[in-house]
Design a protein around this motif. Structure first.
Motif, short mmCIF file in Angstrom:
data_model
loop_
_atom_site.label_atom_id
_atom_site.label_comp_id
_atom_site.label_asym_id
_atom_site.label_seq_id
_atom_site.Cartn_x
_atom_site.Cartn_y
_atom_site.Cartn_z
N HIS A 131 0.82 -1.22 0.00
CA HIS A 131 0.00 0.00 0.00
C HIS A 131 0.86 1.27 0.00
O HIS A 131 0.57 2.24 -0.72
N HIS A 135 1.26 4.69 -2.49
CA HIS A 135 1.29 6.12 -2.14
C HIS A 135 2.57 6.77 -2.63
O HIS A 135 2.57 7.86 -3.20
N SER A 158 0.35 9.33 6.35
CA SER A 158 -1.03 8.87 6.23
C SER A 158 -1.63 8.73 7.62
O SER A 158 -1.04 9.18 8.61
N ASP A 324 -6.51 7.09 -0.22
CA ASP A 324 -6.45 5.76 -0.84
C ASP A 324 -7.30 5.65 -2.10
O ASP A 324 -8.40 6.20 -2.18
ZN ZN Z 1 -3.18 5.05 2.52
#
Ligand code: ZN
Ligand code: KG4
Length: 364
Positions: A131, A135, A158, A324
């Motif tokens: 993930h 980003h 985040s 996201d």
């Molecule tokens: Zn995120």
């Protein structure tokens, strides 16, 4: 299924993101591999996103069990919307990319299970994506980032992470510093909760801060003057609580705005200071900012002017890709394909939900 990229024609990658409270699907078309160091051309053919903010806001934060159930409910209709937007069908998908982790276990399992099902039914290769790598590489999708070259620095900010990384190539990430307790986004969220501003806290704090005076209350800047690149934000919520208790309740709008402005200034100040320290320590003059907090306008302004003074450059993701989404997952997979750094696990049935997963462990 083999993991060999085929670049005879543009490659279509379906990106699936379900690690936390957004269900994101996207179909990205990737042009040929980068020439002369340029990033490959990418076109978003379709994207569908559902945010669970309304579902969780009564609780002041994400409720994992509710998050998983909602992903399950949304994911297939969103896939249909995404394909309709792209005016195509699943047969036209060449690769499936899914967030394997880190994140909430149940939420990740929804995306990973759907991805495995699609890959098996369509006989298409599957790639698991970290993930944070999604980003971290998302600023490269911005039209203004064509000048960006490896190596560069990256600040990941985040709801769950605050890390400064050195990026030497796709998959080559070295951790230079990180938070020892709360993440920057968490500090925004918890402060907003104490001020009764709702969830998610970052956008709310930033909106209220715009009407407030940042210098009325002095909030702590923990670890700011330490030589290392680590962060600590847990003390901030105690400081906000103490301040709120000293003020008359119910809080006036002016008090709320001033506390919001003070908290935002403290968080941004520390983030900017450590990014500049990272430039000094590494000699690198390019900085990428990503993750939900990178949408913060004050952070963007302050980083741009601080970097400008040093002749350095800062790169941000397009605003809609800060939080996201499925596009960043498809894009990370696309960059891996175009640079031939596909992890050996690609296509492997062992691609799974990895709630805890260290980004630096991706190094080949
Ligand atoms: Zn995120
Ligand atoms: O990257 P993200 O969407 O999800 C995680 O992977 O955590 O980041 C969400 C975080 C939340 O803490 C939210 O409050 C914060 O990003 N955020 C912001 C802003 N927009 C979102 N923080 C400060 N200013 C904003 N404008």
């Amino acid at each position: 299924m083999t993991a060999e990229p085929q670049f005879g024609k543009p490659v279509r990658i379906l990106g699936i993101e379900t690690s936390c409270d957004e269900t994101g699907l996207a179909l990205l078309e990737l042009g040929p591999p980068a020439q002369d160091g340029q990033w490959p051309k990418a076109r978003v053919l379709g994207q569908a996103l559902h945010s669970q903010i309304d579902l969780h806001k009564t609780y002041g934060g994400v409720v994992p069990e509710l998050a998983s159930r909602d992903h399950l409910l949304r994911i297939m209709p969103l896939l249909t919307t995404c394909l309709e937007q792209a005016n195509t069908c699943l047969d036209e998908v060449d690769w499936i990319a899914v967030t394997e982790g880190p994140g909430l276990a149940g939420a990740l399992l929804v995306g990973v299970s759907v991805a495995h099902g699609l890959a098996a039914a369509l006989n298409k290769p599957l790639m698991g994506i970290h993930h944070l790598e999604g980003h971290l590489l998302s600023p490269l999708l911005d039209a203004g980032s064509q000048d960006l070259r490896f190596p560069f620095l990256a600040l990941l900010v985040s709801g769950g992470h605050t890390q400064i990384m050195q990026v030497d190539g796709v998959g080559q990430y070295t951790l230079l510093g990180e938070t020892i307790d709360d993440a920057a986004g968490e500090a925004f969220d918890k402060s907003a909760q104490l001020l009764g501003l709702g969830y998610p806290g970052g956008p709310a704090i930033s909106k209220w801060a715009a009407k407030g005076r940042a210098d009325r209350f002095e909030f702590p800047r923990p670890l700011k003057n330490r030589p290392n690149l680590d962060f600590s934000f847990a003390g901030l919520k105690t400081a906000v609580l103490t301040q709120v208790q000293k003020l008359q309740t119910p809080l006036s709008d002016e008090d709320r705005a001033d506390v919001a402005a003070g908290v935002q200034a403290a968080i941004v100040d520390v983030l900017v200071h450590k990014c500049m320290a990272a430039m000094d320590q590494t000699g690198l003059k390019q900085l990428v900012i990503s993750g939900g907090v990178s949408a913060n306008a004050l952070l963007r302004d302050r980083l741009l002017s601080a970097a400008n003074k040093r002749g350095a450059k800062v790169f941000f993701p397009p605003l809609q890709l800060c939080t996201d989404n499925g596009v960043m997952i498809a894009w990370a997979a696309g960059l891996r394909l175009s640079q031939s750094v596909v992890r050996p696990e690609a296509g492997d049935p062992q691609i799974m939900a990895r709630p805890r997963w260290d980004l630096a462990s991706l190094a080949p």
